[in-house]
Design an enzyme around this catalytic site. Structure first.
Site, short mmCIF file in Angstrom:
data_model
loop_
_atom_site.label_atom_id
_atom_site.label_comp_id
_atom_site.label_asym_id
_atom_site.label_seq_id
_atom_site.Cartn_x
_atom_site.Cartn_y
_atom_site.Cartn_z
N GLY A 50 -16.51 41.42 -5.69
CA GLY A 50 -16.90 40.98 -4.48
C GLY A 50 -16.09 39.52 -3.89
CB CYS A 51 -14.12 37.15 -5.61
SG CYS A 51 -15.58 36.22 -6.23
CD GLN A 52 -9.82 36.53 1.13
OE1 GLN A 52 -11.15 35.91 1.31
NE2 GLN A 52 -8.88 36.48 1.97
CB SER A 53 -9.26 34.89 -4.99
OG SER A 53 -9.27 34.45 -3.67
#
Length: 139
Positions: A50-53
């Site tokens: 769920g993290c962009q990075s």
């Protein structure tokens, strides 16, 4: 130090800055102090979904307290996880589970993030609480 006291400390630190450019620089600087995850824990199992990075989070129990280490491939995200680790590392699983995260709203962090980064922040908190929950289940 208790979670609430650490959160108050962070709120005080962020209130010293006049604008978000200075605050983001502080977040980046905090990322440089992050207790880094050992290379063997930089696995898909430790990646926060769920993290962009890319964000890796590892936890272990040390004398009834959860100790977190982490890393990220993005400097802002690294700073965000550093703040969360500062708050939640070396705390009991029960304290982690019962802690609120109002301090994030009080420093205005979430509203300064892009929607995908804000979702990542929520995912990081969720993962920290999931680790704590797993440790309470093992007791």
């Amino acid at each position: 130090m208790k979670i609430q006291a650490i959160q108050e400390e962070i709120i005080d630190e962020f209130s010293m800055f006049d604008d978000w450019e200075e605050r983001f620089q502080y977040v980046i600087d905090l990322g440089k102090t992050l207790p880094l995850i050992a290379p063997e824990y930089k696995t898909d199992d430790n990646t926060i979904k769920g993290c962009q990075s890319k964000v890796w989070l590892h936890s272990e129990m040390n004398q009834d307290k959860v100790v977190f280490t982490a890393d990220s491939d993005a400097i802002i995200t690294k700073g965000i996880i550093a703040i969360l680790i500062r708050v939640f590392s070396n705390q009991t699983p029960e304290d982690i589970l019962s802690a609120n995260t109002d301090f994030i709203d009080k420093i205005g962090l979430k509203e300064q993030l892009s929607p995908t980064r804000a979702n990542g922040l929520v995912s990081m908190i969720k993962q920290i609480k999931m680790y704590a929950l797993a440790y309470t289940a093992k007791k």
